[in-house]
Design a protein around this motif. Structure first.
Motif, PDB file in Angstrom:
ATOM      1  N   ARG A 171       0.814  -1.197   0.000  1.00  0.00           N
ATOM      2  CA  ARG A 171       0.000   0.000   0.000  1.00  0.00           C
ATOM      3  C   ARG A 171       0.854   1.254   0.000  1.00  0.00           C
ATOM      4  NH1 ARG A 171      -4.774  -0.522   4.422  1.00  0.00           N
ATOM      5  NH2 ARG A 171      -5.341  -2.680   4.178  1.00  0.00           N
TER       6      ARG A 171
ATOM      7  N   PHE B  51      -4.296  20.799  -4.099  1.00  0.00           N
ATOM      8  CA  PHE B  51      -3.886  19.454  -3.693  1.00  0.00           C
ATOM      9  C   PHE B  51      -2.962  18.878  -4.763  1.00  0.00           C
ATOM     10  CE2 PHE B  51      -3.971  15.485  -1.597  1.00  0.00           C
ATOM     11  CZ  PHE B  51      -4.079  14.500  -2.555  1.00  0.00           C
TER      12      PHE B  51
ATOM     13  N   ASN C  40      -1.204  12.604  -2.280  1.00  0.00           N
ATOM     14  CA  ASN C  40      -1.039  12.179  -0.890  1.00  0.00           C
ATOM     15  C   ASN C  40       0.426  12.270  -0.467  1.00  0.00           C
ATOM     16  OD1 ASN C  40      -3.663  11.616  -0.039  1.00  0.00           O
ATOM     17  ND2 ASN C  40      -3.654   9.617  -1.017  1.00  0.00           N
TER      18      ASN C  40
ATOM     19  N   SER D  13     -10.484  -0.268   6.097  1.00  0.00           N
ATOM     20  CA  SER D  13     -10.237   1.122   6.478  1.00  0.00           C
ATOM     21  C   SER D  13      -8.773   1.439   6.232  1.00  0.00           C
ATOM     22  CB  SER D  13     -10.590   1.352   7.948  1.00  0.00           C
ATOM     23  OG  SER D  13      -9.816   0.506   8.776  1.00  0.00           O
TER      24      SER D  13
ATOM     25  N   PRO E 153      -7.965  11.974  -2.545  1.00  0.00           N
ATOM     26  CA  PRO E 153      -8.649  10.673  -2.576  1.00  0.00           C
ATOM     27  C   PRO E 153      -8.287   9.878  -1.330  1.00  0.00           C
ATOM     28  CG  PRO E 153      -6.694  10.605  -3.939  1.00  0.00           C
ATOM     29  CD  PRO E 153      -6.803  12.018  -3.441  1.00  0.00           C
ATOM     30  N   PRO E 154      -9.093   8.875  -0.962  1.00  0.00           N
ATOM     31  CA  PRO E 154      -8.704   7.997   0.149  1.00  0.00           C
ATOM     32  C   PRO E 154      -7.398   7.292  -0.206  1.00  0.00           C
ATOM     33  CG  PRO E 154     -10.604   7.123  -1.032  1.00  0.00           C
ATOM     34  CD  PRO E 154     -10.363   8.487  -1.562  1.00  0.00           C
ATOM     35  N   SER E 155      -6.545   7.112   0.799  1.00  0.00           N
ATOM     36  CA  SER E 155      -5.235   6.538   0.508  1.00  0.00           C
ATOM     37  C   SER E 155      -5.357   5.079   0.067  1.00  0.00           C
ATOM     38  CB  SER E 155      -4.334   6.645   1.733  1.00  0.00           C
ATOM     39  OG  SER E 155      -4.922   5.988   2.841  1.00  0.00           O
ATOM     40  N   TYR E 156      -6.357   4.360   0.601  1.00  0.00           N
ATOM     41  CA  TYR E 156      -6.548   2.956   0.233  1.00  0.00           C
ATOM     42  C   TYR E 156      -8.037   2.654   0.223  1.00  0.00           C
ATOM     43  CZ  TYR E 156      -6.209  -2.130   0.281  1.00  0.00           C
ATOM     44  OH  TYR E 156      -6.321  -3.460  -0.039  1.00  0.00           O
TER      45      TYR E 156
ATOM     46  N   ARG F 213      -5.007   1.509  -4.048  1.00  0.00           N
ATOM     47  CA  ARG F 213      -4.677   2.894  -3.731  1.00  0.00           C
ATOM     48  C   ARG F 213      -5.627   3.839  -4.463  1.00  0.00           C
ATOM     49  NH1 ARG F 213       1.336   3.360  -5.026  1.00  0.00           N
ATOM     50  NH2 ARG F 213       0.806   5.548  -4.981  1.00  0.00           N
TER      51      ARG F 213
ATOM     52  N   GLU G 262      -5.596   6.949  -5.291  1.00  0.00           N
ATOM     53  CA  GLU G 262      -5.146   7.976  -6.239  1.00  0.00           C
ATOM     54  C   GLU G 262      -4.655   7.361  -7.552  1.00  0.00           C
ATOM     55  OE1 GLU G 262      -2.044  10.163  -4.347  1.00  0.00           O
ATOM     56  OE2 GLU G 262      -0.847   8.407  -3.889  1.00  0.00           O
TER      57      GLU G 262
END
Lengths: 165, 239
Positions: A24, A119, A122, B84, B198-201, B207, B209
């Motif tokens: 991840r 943005f 991440n 999550s 975006p949500p990381s996972y 992922r 993004e």
């Protein structure tokens, strides 16, 4: 027909390889986190409005508008190109420009702009981009100032402001 | 991305090279594929995701799979799960959670040698959907001249849609008990909502993004089987 034992060996091997390839973890940040105004200094030319690029021999460029201090951006710099950052907590900021540190004469450049929170990713997080509205200057050494590109968005080697001395 | 692509190619090469090997001695004529005389419903759980999350210290996600034999080596598949994730760095901090569902089919490429032969090497396709909640995010920007600024980005809900191509193996280790893996190539259909924080996972996808991802599952499954009613004999009228 392939034996079941070979299938078992195949997918045990693939399992080891596949587990090692899945993660991840994101990529590191490769984008510029701080964007700056690229200002170049010129002498007026006899023909046309573009001017002639003029390298300052010992320039001081200083950011002001701090609560208790100023910050030196360039000290005794020999250059015709200067990267100046804009304040993300206000809609204007000022820079001193002293073309020759041997003299005590300096001009004040005041930048007026709008801010946009941007943005990146991440890995990089957020930064500010700007849209230049106006640039005003004193006229001790500076003849005029011209905005050539209003979008301050981190694109490399894009000139934003011409300062004619 | 290149690392994932190379690993997928390695799996396919290993699989197909083994299947293409033939004996040097004269082989008997291959029997035709036989039909199964049973129906089968199989449920399984992915064990890779919880284990890898435990090892890496990440938030866990869980994936379940159910497939039903439709006949002619075709299986209808339904998958689902939840998970999550948290993103915590010096410049950005937020959490997310989601549930997901996938629907699709698998086609077994192995020839069935006995009616009770349920091993398979398959390819398949899926449609996936995930319902995601991302918490409010706190951010910090830093500038060498002007110092740090901080702020809060409001919470947001997302719906992700994606298409998948998948392949894998299922082998019956003991009666009714299967083990096997899937490799997946996933392609996000609605990319626009994921351009801004975006949500990381995303559990079930990967992922958040990335517009396309590769993934791997290892399932332990249990099959419930029942005898099909025999097909009625065809009688020919004497007239």
């Amino acid at each position: 027909m392939i034996s079941r034992g070979r299938i078992l060996l195949l997918w045990l091997t693939c399992l080891v390889v596949a587990v090692s390839s899945c993660d991840r973890v994101g990529n590191p940040c490769y984008e510029p986190l701080n964007v700056t105004v690229l200002m170049r200094t010129y002498l007026p030319s006899d023909t046309g409005a573009n001017g002639v690029l003029y390298e300052l021999s010992k320039a001081n460029v200083i950011a002001i508008d701090f609560t208790d201090s100023s910050v030196i951006g360039y000290a005794s710099a020999k250059s015709s190109a200067f990267n100046l950052s804009l304040s993300p907590i206000a809609d204007s900021c000022r820079w001193y420009i002293q073309p020759d540190s041997a003299t005590t004469i300096y001009d004040t450049l005041t930048f007026y702009y709008t801010r946009q929170l941007k943005f990146l990713s991440n890995a990089c997080g957020y930064t500010y981009h700007y849209n230049l509205l106006d640039v005003r200057s004193t006229d001790y050494n500076i003849d005029s100032v011209k905005i050539t590109n209003r979008d301050i968005n981190g694109k490399a080697d894009v000139e934003h402001v011409k300062v004619f001395l | 991305m290149l690392k994932y692509f190379c690993n997928i190619i390695l799996f396919l090469l290993l699989s197909f090279s083994a299947f293409s090997q033939t004996d040097t001695t004269e082989a008997p004529t291959r029997p035709k594929s036989v039909k199964s005389n049973s129906g089968q419903f199989r449920i399984g759980i992915d064990i890779v995701k919880p284990i890898s999350a435990f090892v890496s210290g990440a938030d866990p996600s869980y994936e379940l799979e159910a497939d039903y034999y439709l006949g002619k080596e075709l299986y209808g598949v339904a998958e689902g799960g939840w998970g999550s994730a948290s993103f915590d760095s010096s410049y950005l901090k937020y959490n997310s959670s989601n549930t997901f569902f996938r629907l699709g089919v698998n086609k077994s490429m192995l020839r069935r040698i006995l009616p009770g032969d349920w091993d398979m090497v398959f390819i398949g396709a899926r449609y996936g959907i995930a319902f995601i909640e991302r918490s409010a995010a706190s951010y910090t920007t830093s500038d060498p001249f002007w110092g740090n600024t901080t702020g809060i980005i409001p919470a947001k809900t997302f719906t992700a849609h994606w298409a998948e191509l998948t392949g894998g193996v299922r082998v019956e280790l003991f009666k009714g008990l299967f083990a096997g893996w899937n490799v997946r190539a996933k392609f996000l259909i609605n990319k626009k909502p994921f351009e801004e924080l975006p949500p990381s996972y995303v559990a079930g996808y990967g992922r958040g993004e990335k517009g396309s991802v590769f993934d791997f599952n290892f399932y332990l499954s249990y099959a419930i089987r029942w005898k099909k009613a025999p097909e009625p004999a065809v009688t020919v009228s004497p007239n």
